[in-house]
Structures are given as structure tokens and as C-alpha cells.
Design an enzyme around this catalytic site. Structure first.
Site, short mmCIF file in Angstrom:
data_model
loop_
_atom_site.label_atom_id
_atom_site.label_comp_id
_atom_site.label_asym_id
_atom_site.label_seq_id
_atom_site.Cartn_x
_atom_site.Cartn_y
_atom_site.Cartn_z
N SER A 211 0.82 -1.21 0.00
CA SER A 211 0.00 0.00 0.00
C SER A 211 0.85 1.25 0.00
O SER A 211 1.98 1.27 0.49
CB SER A 211 -0.92 0.01 1.22
OG SER A 211 -0.16 0.34 2.37
N LYS A 212 0.27 2.28 -0.54
CA LYS A 212 0.99 3.54 -0.66
C LYS A 212 1.31 4.11 0.72
O LYS A 212 2.39 4.63 0.96
CB LYS A 212 0.12 4.52 -1.44
CG LYS A 212 0.83 5.80 -1.72
CD LYS A 212 0.06 6.66 -2.66
CE LYS A 212 0.63 8.05 -2.63
NZ LYS A 212 -0.28 9.04 -3.14
#
Ligand code: GLU
Length: 447
Positions: A211-212
Site C-alpha cells: 500500500s501507498k
């Protein structure tokens, strides 16, 4: 067209294109192509606040970089008129209703459009996960639009998939919980069900979802483009995350992947994204580039720092390639001067010529002289590392290997660390290596 297969790739321009989404796009692409079907590209920008032009541009650029050709592209925002028609119909048929909401904050809207949940049990067959059954009662009467002109995600996806004749919805497993809502809506508008295939999640090496928020720029394709990765390597590696051909083959061309990909062999379990493995794929694909392409790319990188001839570039490219896995790494090492010795006369302090700091001035002069004599006797056409090594070995062994080979290497490279002197001498050629040894001798003699 076989079976009229239509797949779609519908990223949302709410961030840079996620590397996991690249795999989703590829699988949809392969599946469409192997069935002589269509591949539709759709920008899902119903979320007006989070959708940004720059992200849309990034998605378009990524498609081009990956070489994914699509049969049409649409923006969901341009289809609000179509969504409105469906909303009106649902309202007229009593399948949706305008709901008065208690505003939670000042200024918040007091009306939304909710779907009238028939509270049934939904069962669908997922190509990867098998039969999935869900009681939709918990979903309540969910909101499908803020107003007639502002459809929300579920409504827009269902209407668009239906109108575009999508036969296969291949997407990340994170969307599986959306599927029951979408099937309810689809049934309400009288659409036929597509085949669903929910792909396993992609995890980082720490086993958390890629995930970012947690992994920063490493989750976006743009990062890898900027690091000088090759599209063929990204395509190859991402395709193998969650699917394997059932053979030992690891390196695939795009064409081979289109043929080999088999959606029925996509695994259920999550896949781990490993950057080192991606680097390995990149190096392998670099080795397979046509020599002219490789040299052209290296020329761009090398000439941004040094003035060199095309011949030297050709000559030195393999040496550089041995140490790197991406063009980005080549650029970084070259800019740091790691390969200075290939492109310019070395610059070093005399101290560095002494093996282990033994400052025997006379001995150093004598040894450099002897090395010059030995190398000078080798014929130009025989000036190869094995022959050079043979020629120096006896002397080096009698005099002390470090005592002879260390200053030879430093004279040739000017560096504390570099390839061995035999490799260097061959690389530089007879003339240049003797020139460098002479200049070392001069340095010491004048000290
Ligand atoms: N727009 C969604 C996303 O980017 C894709 C939805 C879908 O595949 O149905 O995650």
C-alpha cells in the site's frame, strides 16, 4: 471474435497507477487477446474530489509505456447522462428511492438515492475462488448516487459494464466484497451477469498489503519507470505474481505471455512482490536487448557525464552491465564516478600505490618498471587477460603478489576497488595501460 469476450481495465485516477493494478490490466489484456476479444479502458472518475488530472495522465502514460492497446477509452464522468437514465428507471420502478438524510454536519446534503435491497442471498461462481455465497441483508439499502447527476461507484460500474458488454470482470480480490452489491444492482437493471475472477492480493515482503501509505512510492509503476526498468521486465515479473505456467520457464516475452497465460491457473493465495526478484528479471531482459538498443541507451547515460567515442561505449558497455540490474543503477554508478577509470586518466594520490602502506619507494619504482617491461613484450593482438596474467604471474609470485599487482591495479584504475589488473589491462588495451603505468612511474619518480 470467439465468444465475444470483452474485458476491461478501469483504474481510478485518485493516485499514481499502482503496480498491483498493472497486473490486473495485464491479465485482462492477455485474456481478451487470447480469445480475440476486446479490451476496454475506462477511467473511473466518479469521485470528483479525489480524481486528479495528473493521475489520469499518469495512467495514460503507463498504458503507453506498457504497450497495452485498448479498444476504446471512456471517462465515467462523461457518461453521467447514461447513469442518470438508469437512476431514473430504478426510481420509477421502485427499485431505488430518494432518501431523506439527517445531515451529520452543517451544509451536508439531506437527500441521496438509495437502492432498495431485496435482501436475497447472492451466489456467484468466481473463476479463481469457486462458489461464493453472501447474504446481502447486512448491506442494507446502500447509497447509489448523491443525486441524479452524481452517481456513485457501484452504480456507474454496473451500468458501464452492462452497456459496454463486459463479459469478464477480472479484478483484485479487494473488490470481492463489492460484487454482491453490484450483482444486486445488475439484476435490478436487468443485466446479465459477467464472469467474475478475483485476483489474489499482492503483499510486500513484510507480508502486509502493498500500500501507498505503508510502502510509499515503491507501489507505483511510475517509480519503476523512473528507476529505468524495462517494460518487458515489469510485464514479465508482474504476470508471474499469482500465476505460473506450470513449467520452469521464467523469462517470457510479451507475445509468449499472451499465449501462455491461463486464467484457470491463477492461484488463490496472495503473492509477494520482491524487488530483488524484479531486478533479476530486469537484468535478464537487459541481456536480451538488441546490442544497438543497449548501446544507444548506454550512450545517453555515459555521454551525460563523459566525452567518449561510440567505439569506447561499445567496448565498455559489457563491463558496466556486469555490475548493474537497471539503467537507473548504471546512471547512478556512472554519476558517482565508479567507472571513471574507463573514461578518463586516473587521478589518485601516490600513497595509494603502496601495498598495505609499505612505503618502499625504490622497490615500487623497480616493480612498476618490470611490469611495464613485461606488458610491453606482449603482442597487441595477444593483449588478453589470460595472457596478461600468465605473463605477470611468475614475477608477481617471486616478488610478492600484493607488492606487484596492487600498484599495477591502482596505476590502471586509480581506485581502491576495481576489477583486477588483468581485466583492466585488457579493457584499456595495450597502449592505454602502458601509458597509465608510465604515468604512475613518473608520479613516484618525482615524489
Ligand atoms: N476503479 C476501481 C479501482 O481502480 C476498479 C473497479 C473494478 O475493477 O470493478 O480499483
Amino acid at each position: 471474435m470467439k465468444n465475444n469476450i470483452v474485458t476491461r481495465f478501469p483504474p481510478s485516477p485518485t493516485g499514481l497507477l499502482h503496480i498491483g493494478n498493472v497486473r490486473t490490466g495485464l491479465y485482462n489484456y492477455f485474456f481478451a487477446l487470447q480469445n480475440e476479444g476486446k479490451f476496454i479502458f475506462r477511467i473511473e472518475d466518479t469521485d470528483k474530489e479525489r480524481s486528479k488530472k495528473e493521475y489520469e495522465e499518469d495512467i495514460f502514460k503507463s498504458m503507453e509505456w506498457l504497450g497495452l492497446k485498448y479498444d476504446g477509452v471512456t471517462r465515467q464522468s462523461e457518461r453521467a447522462g447514461i447513469h442518470k437514465k438508469y437512476l431514473e428507471k430504478l426510481l420509477a420502478e421502485g427499485k431505488a428511492y430518494i432518501s431523506k438524510e439527517e445531515p451529520k454536519e452543517e451544509g451536508q446534503r439531506t437527500e441521496v438515492i438509495r437502492f432498495k435491497n431485496p435482501n436475497t442471498n447472492i451466489t456467484f461462481t468466481d473463476l479463481i475462488r469457486g462458489e461464493v455465497s453472501i447474504d446481502t441483508t447486512d448491506l442494507k439499502d446502500f447509497v447509489i448516487a448523491k443525486s441524479l447527476d452524481e452517481p456513485l461507484y457501484h452504480l456507474a460500474v454496473v451500468v458501464d459494464d452492462f452497456e459496454m458488454g463486459i463479459t469478464h470482470v477480472i479484478r483484485g480480490e479487494d473488490h470481492i466484497s463489492n460484487t454482491p452489491r453490484q450483482i444486486l444492482l445488475l439484476e435490478a437493471i436487468g443485466g446479465s451477469r459477467p464472469v467474475y475472477a478475483h485476483l489474489p492480493l499482492i503483499f510486500a515482503e513484510d507480508r502486509s498489503k502493498l500500500s501507498k501509505r505503508k510502502h510509499g512510492e515503491r507501489v507505483s509503476l511510475k517509480h519503476y519507470i523512473e528507476q529505468g526498468y524495462l517494460p518487458e521486465a515489469i510485464i514479465n515479473y508482474m504476470s508471474l505474481l499469482g500465476w505460473n505456467p506450470g513449467t520452469d520457464q521464467e523469462i517470457f516475452t510479451f507475445e509468449e505471455l499472451i499465449k501462455a497465460f491461463d486464467i484457470s491457473k491463477v492461484q488463490k493465495g496472495g503473492a509477494i512482490f520482491n524487488e530483488e526478484k524484479l531486478k533479476w528479471f530486469n537484468k535478464e531482459h537487459m541481456k536480451r536487448l538488441p546490442a544497438e538498443v543497449l548501446e544507444q541507451k548506454m550512450k545517453e547515460i555515459i555521454t551525460s557525464v563523459y566525452k567518449v567515442s561510440d567505439n569506447d561505449i561499445k567496448h565498455f558497455t559489457p563491463v558496466i552491465l556486469e555490475r548493474i540490474s537497471t539503467f537507473g543503477e548504471a546512471r547512478a554508478l556512472i554519476q558517482q564516478g565508479e567507472f571513471d577509470y574507463l573514461f578518463k586518466s586516473p587521478d589518485y594520490s601516490i600513497e595509494l600505490l603502496y601495498w598495505k602502506g609499505q612505503k618502499d619507494h625504490e622497490a615500487l619504482i623497480r616493480r612498476l618498471n618490470e611490469v611495464i617491461k613485461i606488458l610491453g613484450r606482449i603482442d597487441e593482438k595477444d593483449y588478453k587477460q589470460a595472457i596478461i596474467k600468465d605473463a605477470l604471474w611468475e614475477y608477481a609470485t617471486s616478488e610478492g603478489r600484493g607488492e606487484v599487482l596492487w600498484p599495477t591495479r591502482v596505476a590502471l584504475s586509480g581506485k581502491e576497488k576495481s576489477p583486477d589488473p588483468f581485466v583492466l589491462a585488457e579493457l584499456l588495451g595495450k597502449e592505454e595501460s602502458l601509458k597509465r603505468l608510465h604515468s604512475a612511474l613518473e608520479k613516484v619518480s618525482h615524489a
